[in-house]
Design a protein around this motif. Structure first.
Motif, PDB file in Angstrom:
ATOM      1  N   TYR A 280      -6.891   8.864   0.406  1.00 48.75           N
ATOM      2  CA  TYR A 280      -7.477   9.726  -0.615  1.00 48.75           C
ATOM      3  C   TYR A 280      -8.445  10.624   0.140  1.00 48.75           C
ATOM      4  O   TYR A 280      -9.549  10.208   0.491  1.00 48.75           O
ATOM      5  CB  TYR A 280      -8.195   8.890  -1.669  1.00 48.75           C
TER       6      TYR A 280
ATOM      7  N   GLU B 156     -15.298   8.240   3.873  1.00 48.58           N
ATOM      8  CA  GLU B 156     -16.422   9.055   3.388  1.00 48.58           C
ATOM      9  C   GLU B 156     -16.491  10.383   4.120  1.00 48.58           C
ATOM     10  O   GLU B 156     -16.697  11.435   3.522  1.00 48.58           O
ATOM     11  CB  GLU B 156     -17.732   8.290   3.576  1.00 48.58           C
TER      12      GLU B 156
ATOM     13  N   TYR C 253       0.840  -1.204   0.000  1.00 44.96           N
ATOM     14  CA  TYR C 253       0.000   0.000   0.000  1.00 44.96           C
ATOM     15  C   TYR C 253       0.874   1.252   0.000  1.00 44.96           C
ATOM     16  O   TYR C 253       0.619   2.208  -0.736  1.00 44.96           O
ATOM     17  CB  TYR C 253      -0.911  -0.027   1.221  1.00 44.96           C
TER      18      TYR C 253
ATOM     19  N   ASP D  92      -7.112   9.787  -8.982  1.00 43.77           N
ATOM     20  CA  ASP D  92      -8.509   9.383  -9.156  1.00 43.77           C
ATOM     21  C   ASP D  92      -9.049   8.695  -7.904  1.00 43.77           C
ATOM     22  O   ASP D  92      -8.293   8.113  -7.117  1.00 43.77           O
ATOM     23  CB  ASP D  92      -8.641   8.432 -10.343  1.00 43.77           C
ATOM     24  N   SER D  93     -10.353   8.718  -7.755  1.00 46.07           N
ATOM     25  CA  SER D  93     -10.992   8.079  -6.607  1.00 46.07           C
ATOM     26  C   SER D  93     -10.832   6.563  -6.609  1.00 46.07           C
ATOM     27  O   SER D  93     -10.936   5.918  -5.577  1.00 46.07           O
ATOM     28  CB  SER D  93     -12.483   8.440  -6.570  1.00 46.07           C
ATOM     29  N   ASP D  94     -10.560   5.995  -7.795  1.00 48.45           N
ATOM     30  CA  ASP D  94     -10.366   4.547  -7.889  1.00 48.45           C
ATOM     31  C   ASP D  94      -8.882   4.184  -7.937  1.00 48.45           C
ATOM     32  O   ASP D  94      -8.495   3.153  -8.486  1.00 48.45           O
ATOM     33  CB  ASP D  94     -11.092   3.980  -9.117  1.00 48.45           C
ATOM     34  N   SER D  95      -8.054   5.016  -7.343  1.00 56.23           N
ATOM     35  CA  SER D  95      -6.599   4.836  -7.389  1.00 56.23           C
ATOM     36  C   SER D  95      -6.101   3.695  -6.514  1.00 56.23           C
ATOM     37  O   SER D  95      -4.944   3.300  -6.594  1.00 56.23           O
ATOM     38  CB  SER D  95      -5.905   6.128  -6.937  1.00 56.23           C
ATOM     39  N   GLY D  96      -6.961   3.175  -5.650  1.00 56.28           N
ATOM     40  CA  GLY D  96      -6.533   2.130  -4.746  1.00 56.28           C
ATOM     41  C   GLY D  96      -6.240   2.632  -3.339  1.00 56.28           C
ATOM     42  O   GLY D  96      -5.948   1.840  -2.438  1.00 56.28           O
TER      43      GLY D  96
ATOM     44  N   CYS E 175      -4.042  12.577  -2.716  1.00 59.57           N
ATOM     45  CA  CYS E 175      -3.287  11.677  -1.852  1.00 59.57           C
ATOM     46  C   CYS E 175      -2.684  12.499  -0.716  1.00 59.57           C
ATOM     47  O   CYS E 175      -1.883  13.401  -0.955  1.00 59.57           O
ATOM     48  CB  CYS E 175      -2.185  10.978  -2.637  1.00 59.57           C
TER      49      CYS E 175
END
Length: 335
Positions: free
Chosen positions: A227, A144, A71, A135-139, A198
């Motif tokens: 994120y 929330e 990670y 991006d929000s789907d970057s891992g 990030c």
């Protein structure tokens, strides 16, 4: 290196050397560089390039991740274009050959940040890092509600102190009262829907490597990236529980305001910085609660005689944060 079973043999294996472009006949010589609460860092010189590299051994995860080191490696790759973070060159998190995950990254020169003279360098570093498009789907993990997520973490961490007979009863009550006040501050705050990037989340002075004007200045130690809202980083950076950690500095309001002005200047035109000051008024006190509850948890954990990593300077600071006078000051000035 003898503390980590198999590590000496691991770094001499052909697979490891091949991944780093090291000839099989060359022996890798390493030495201890530094250790934190969950990582041990060694330094070695690449036999071909002659550049210094860091071998980072991860012994645990604050984020409760199965593959913590992967990670962290991924976050460094996302931020490589910022020019403000170390370049990661190797990772092995499967723990098939070693009990712990490891990563190799470049060694960066620099000294720890001086809060009184070098705040502008920190502002530049953070503005450059926060401006990297992610991006929000970057891992990356994306809470929330960032503020509530920190407070939830506080309530989880402090359970260790509450449950321990080593913890003082009156301090348990003080911390409980402070956490309740923190929750009251958040009860009517809408969920954050603004710009995300990030973020580092752990910004003490020792994680900055400063070389000065016109030179390269860096932010290292990306153990807990998220994120999230960049103001979370700013709040952590300015909070007294952060500045006091490696130094004896607690910033005044004018110093904090000046830093925010500089940061906004460097970030201008790269992302929308509107509302930073308002969000800081929440992130700073909630960050203080995180610092206190982490210290309470870690103070109990440090009593375990079998603990692999024990830093006496860290233990001294934990006790300072749990002193009644320090707790009272945080409560009176920030909550």
């Amino acid at each position: 290196m003898d503390r980590i079973a198999g590590l000496k043999d691991y770094i001499q294996k052909s697979e490891f050397k091949e991944a780093l472009g090291i000839p099989q006949e060359d022996k890798i010589e390493s030495k201890l560089l530094a250790q934190g609460e969950y990582n041990i860092n060694y330094v070695f010189i690449h036999p071909v390039s002659k550049k210094k590299l860091i071998l980072r051994v991860n012994t645990g995860s604050q984020m409760h991740l199965e593959d913590q080191i992967q990670y962290e490696y991924h976050a460094l790759k996302l931020l490589e274009g910022s020019g403000r973070t170390p370049r990661a060159v190797y990772v092995d998190g499967d723990k098939k050959q070693l009990e712990y995950g490891i990563m190799v990254m470049e060694f960066l020169e620099g000294h720890a940040l001086d809060y009184r003279r070098e705040m502008s360098y920190a502002a530049q570093c953070l503005a450059d890092i926060h401006s990297v498009s992610v991006d929000s789907d970057s891992g990356l993990i994306m809470p929330e509600d960032p503020l509530q997520a920190i407070l939830d973490e506080c309530n989880e961490m402090v359970k260790t102190y509450y449950a321990s007979s080593l913890g003082e009863v009156h301090k348990k009550r003080m911390i409980e009262r402070m956490l309740k006040r923190g929750q009251q501050m958040l009860d009517n705050v809408p969920v954050y829907e603004g710009y995300r990037c990030c973020i580092n989340t752990e910004l003490n002075s020792g994680n900055f490597l400063i070389n000065g004007e016109g030179k390269d200045n860096y932010l290292v130690d990306w153990e807990k990236p998220l994120y999230g809202d960049p103001v979370q980083d700013l709040g952590h950076f300015l909070a007294p529980t952060t500045t006091f950690w490696k130094t004896d500095v607690i910033l005044g309001q004018e110093e904090m305001d000046d830093f925010v002005r500089q940061y906004k200047l460097y970030a201008a035109g790269r992302y929308d910085t509107e509302g930073i000051e308002e969000r800081l008024r929440l992130f700073i006190p909630i960050t203080c609660l995180r610092g206190i509850t982490w210290c309470a948890m870690a103070w109990v954990q440090y009593q375990d005689p079998g603990r692999l990593i024990r830093n006496e300077e860290t233990f001294y600071k934990m006790e300072a944060y749990l002193e009644e006078g320090f707790l009272e000051r945080i409560e009176e000035e920030f909550l």
